[in-house]
Design a protein around this motif. Structure first.
Motif, short mmCIF file in Angstrom:
data_model
loop_
_atom_site.label_atom_id
_atom_site.label_comp_id
_atom_site.label_asym_id
_atom_site.label_seq_id
_atom_site.Cartn_x
_atom_site.Cartn_y
_atom_site.Cartn_z
N ALA A 1 2.28 4.77 -7.01
CA ALA A 1 3.32 3.71 -6.89
C ALA A 1 2.46 2.81 -5.95
O ALA A 1 2.83 1.54 -6.06
N GLY A 2 1.27 3.05 -5.18
CA GLY A 2 0.68 2.07 -4.27
C GLY A 2 0.17 1.17 -5.13
O GLY A 2 -0.20 0.00 -4.83
N VAL A 3 -0.65 2.07 -6.24
CA VAL A 3 -1.47 1.07 -7.19
C VAL A 3 -0.67 0.09 -7.97
O VAL A 3 -0.73 -1.08 -8.30
N ALA A 4 0.56 0.57 -8.43
CA ALA A 4 1.62 -0.16 -9.29
C ALA A 4 2.04 -1.44 -8.43
O ALA A 4 2.29 -2.48 -9.18
N LEU A 5 1.88 -1.41 -7.24
CA LEU A 5 2.70 -2.56 -6.32
C LEU A 5 1.66 -3.80 -6.86
O LEU A 5 2.21 -4.99 -7.02
N THR B 1 0.81 -1.23 -0.05
CA THR B 1 0.10 -0.13 0.04
C THR B 1 0.78 1.37 0.03
O THR B 1 2.00 1.33 0.09
N TYR B 2 0.19 2.43 -0.13
CA TYR B 2 1.13 3.69 -0.16
C TYR B 2 0.81 4.36 1.17
O TYR B 2 -0.26 4.27 1.79
N ALA B 3 1.56 4.98 1.73
CA ALA B 3 1.24 5.95 2.87
C ALA B 3 0.99 7.24 2.68
O ALA B 3 2.17 7.94 2.15
N GLU C 1 2.69 -15.64 7.31
CA GLU C 1 3.13 -14.43 7.60
C GLU C 1 2.81 -13.44 6.87
O GLU C 1 3.17 -13.46 5.49
N ILE C 2 2.40 -12.22 7.00
CA ILE C 2 1.97 -11.11 6.27
C ILE C 2 2.94 -9.96 6.63
O ILE C 2 2.93 -9.41 7.70
N ARG C 3 3.84 -9.63 5.50
CA ARG C 3 4.61 -8.37 5.64
C ARG C 3 4.09 -7.49 4.85
O ARG C 3 3.10 -7.39 4.08
N MET C 4 4.57 -6.06 5.24
CA MET C 4 3.98 -4.87 4.71
C MET C 4 4.93 -4.22 3.84
O MET C 4 6.26 -4.24 4.15
N GLN C 5 4.67 -3.73 2.51
CA GLN C 5 5.44 -3.00 1.49
C GLN C 5 4.78 -1.55 1.62
O GLN C 5 3.78 -1.50 1.12
N LEU C 6 5.41 -0.56 1.93
CA LEU C 6 4.90 0.69 2.06
C LEU C 6 5.70 1.61 0.86
O LEU C 6 7.01 1.45 0.96
N PHE D 1 -1.32 -8.85 -2.15
CA PHE D 1 -2.63 -8.24 -1.91
C PHE D 1 -2.72 -6.74 -1.38
O PHE D 1 -1.76 -6.40 -0.85
N THR D 2 -3.70 -6.43 -1.56
CA THR D 2 -3.82 -4.94 -1.26
C THR D 2 -5.20 -4.48 -0.93
O THR D 2 -6.18 -5.29 -1.16
N ARG D 3 -5.54 -3.25 -0.35
CA ARG D 3 -6.71 -2.66 -0.07
C ARG D 3 -7.01 -1.42 -1.01
O ARG D 3 -5.98 -0.52 -0.91
N LEU D 4 -7.87 -1.46 -1.76
CA LEU D 4 -7.86 -0.14 -3.05
C LEU D 4 -9.33 0.49 -2.90
O LEU D 4 -10.21 0.00 -2.29
N GLY D 5 -9.28 1.55 -3.23
CA GLY D 5 -10.58 2.44 -3.29
C GLY D 5 -11.22 1.84 -4.55
O GLY D 5 -10.60 1.11 -5.58
#
Length: 295
Positions: free
Chosen positions: A85-89, A41-43, A74-79, A97-101
């Motif tokens: 850039a968040g959508v591109a991930l 996700t993006y911060a 195990e779930i790791r985070m990539q910010l 996986f991610t959470r999107l609008g």
């Protein structure tokens, strides 16, 4: 009688083997390989704040996924910094996986058709929540159609609610960009609400939850109109192992840790699919009409 004396190296090897075997009995069984997933996700603010907000929910999901899959997950985070850039991930497969609008999901799906909706957020028992077109508390406006000739504050240019559905609401009232005295994209919903409350704009679009928080803090705004918007989808990357993907989907549906979910302002997950975001897709397709004949 001839006695064969083992060579010294052979004795050492045998002794070492006995020691290894004896010591192995004292060790626990080798740890099974764990399934490691990356949530990307993006911060928009401080990365540490984003981690604190997401970590409890991700830990709850990992716990449920471990139970469903029968293997440690195990779930790791990539910010990353920045919306694109968040959508591109997820589009590029750098995150599992991610959470999107909703609008972000439509754009991402257009770029990579292999993305899959795992589930959608449960917000107060529903798959939808309201957006608000707000005006100043003392405004004499009573209907959206009366916004002709007035100024308007939108959210982000890629915001489902702050742009696409609010502009669709204006079009349904017969208003287009050319009919507004001026408009700007302010980014965050709270900025929109405060700008309207301070008189910088005559009206603006923001999420109802943010609207209510601002009202509770004394910002002088009121709702002129409301419109419905689908809740956020949680999305899996293209090519994720189907067994892991299905376990992750079930894990989301099983999460019921209200304390973990509270920071993200929703109450759990519902089953969801691409079809749930067809209204969002329609709003995006219709959006160019809002700017038609803009001189």
């Amino acid at each position: 009688m001839v006695t064969t004396v083992p060579r010294r190296s052979a004795v050492r090897s045998a002794a070492a083997a006995l020691i290894v075997c004896a010591f192995a009995g004292l060790l626990p069984a080798a740890a099974e390989a764990k399934v490691v997933l990356t949530f990307g996700t993006y911060a928009p603010d401080k990365p540490s704040a984003m981690v604190a907000q997401l970590r409890p929910t991700l830990d709850a999901i990992a716990k449920e996924a471990t139970a469903v899959l029968g293997e440690e997950v195990e779930i790791r985070m990539q910010l990353v910094k920045g919306y694109e850039a968040g959508v591109a991930l997820i589009v590029d497969g750098e995150a599992d996986f991610t959470r999107l609008g909703p609008a972000s999901y439509i754009f991402a799906k257009d770029e990579n058709g292999g993305l899959t909706v795992l589930a959608m957020e449960n917000k107060n028992g529903a798959k939808s929540f309201d957006g608000v077109i707000a005006v100043h508390r003392d405004s004499n406006l009573t209907d959206v159609s009366q916004l002709r000739g007035h100024s308007f504050a939108f959210g982000s240019k890629r915001s489902t609610l702050g742009r696409y559905f609010s502009q669709l609401t204006l079009m349904r009232a017969g208003l287009y960009a050319r009919d507004l005295a001026r408009y700007e994209y302010l980014g965050r919903h709270d900025k929109v609400g405060r700008a309207v409350g301070s008189g910088l704009f005559d009206a603006g679009a923001l999420e109802e939850t943010t609207f209510q928080k601002l009202v509770d803090k004394g910002v002088p705004i009121r709702a002129l109109a409301k419109f419905s918007n689908s809740t956020r989808p949680w999305v899996a990357r293209a090519g994720l192992d189907p067994r892991v993907r299905d376990a992750l989907r079930q894990a989301l549906l099983n999460v019921d840790d209200s304390a973990a979910l509270r920071a993200l302002r929703f109450d759990g997950f519902f089953e969801g699919s691409d079809r749930d975001y067809e209204p969002t897709r329609d709003a995006i397709r219709a959006n160019p009409q809002f700017f038609a004949q803009l001189q």
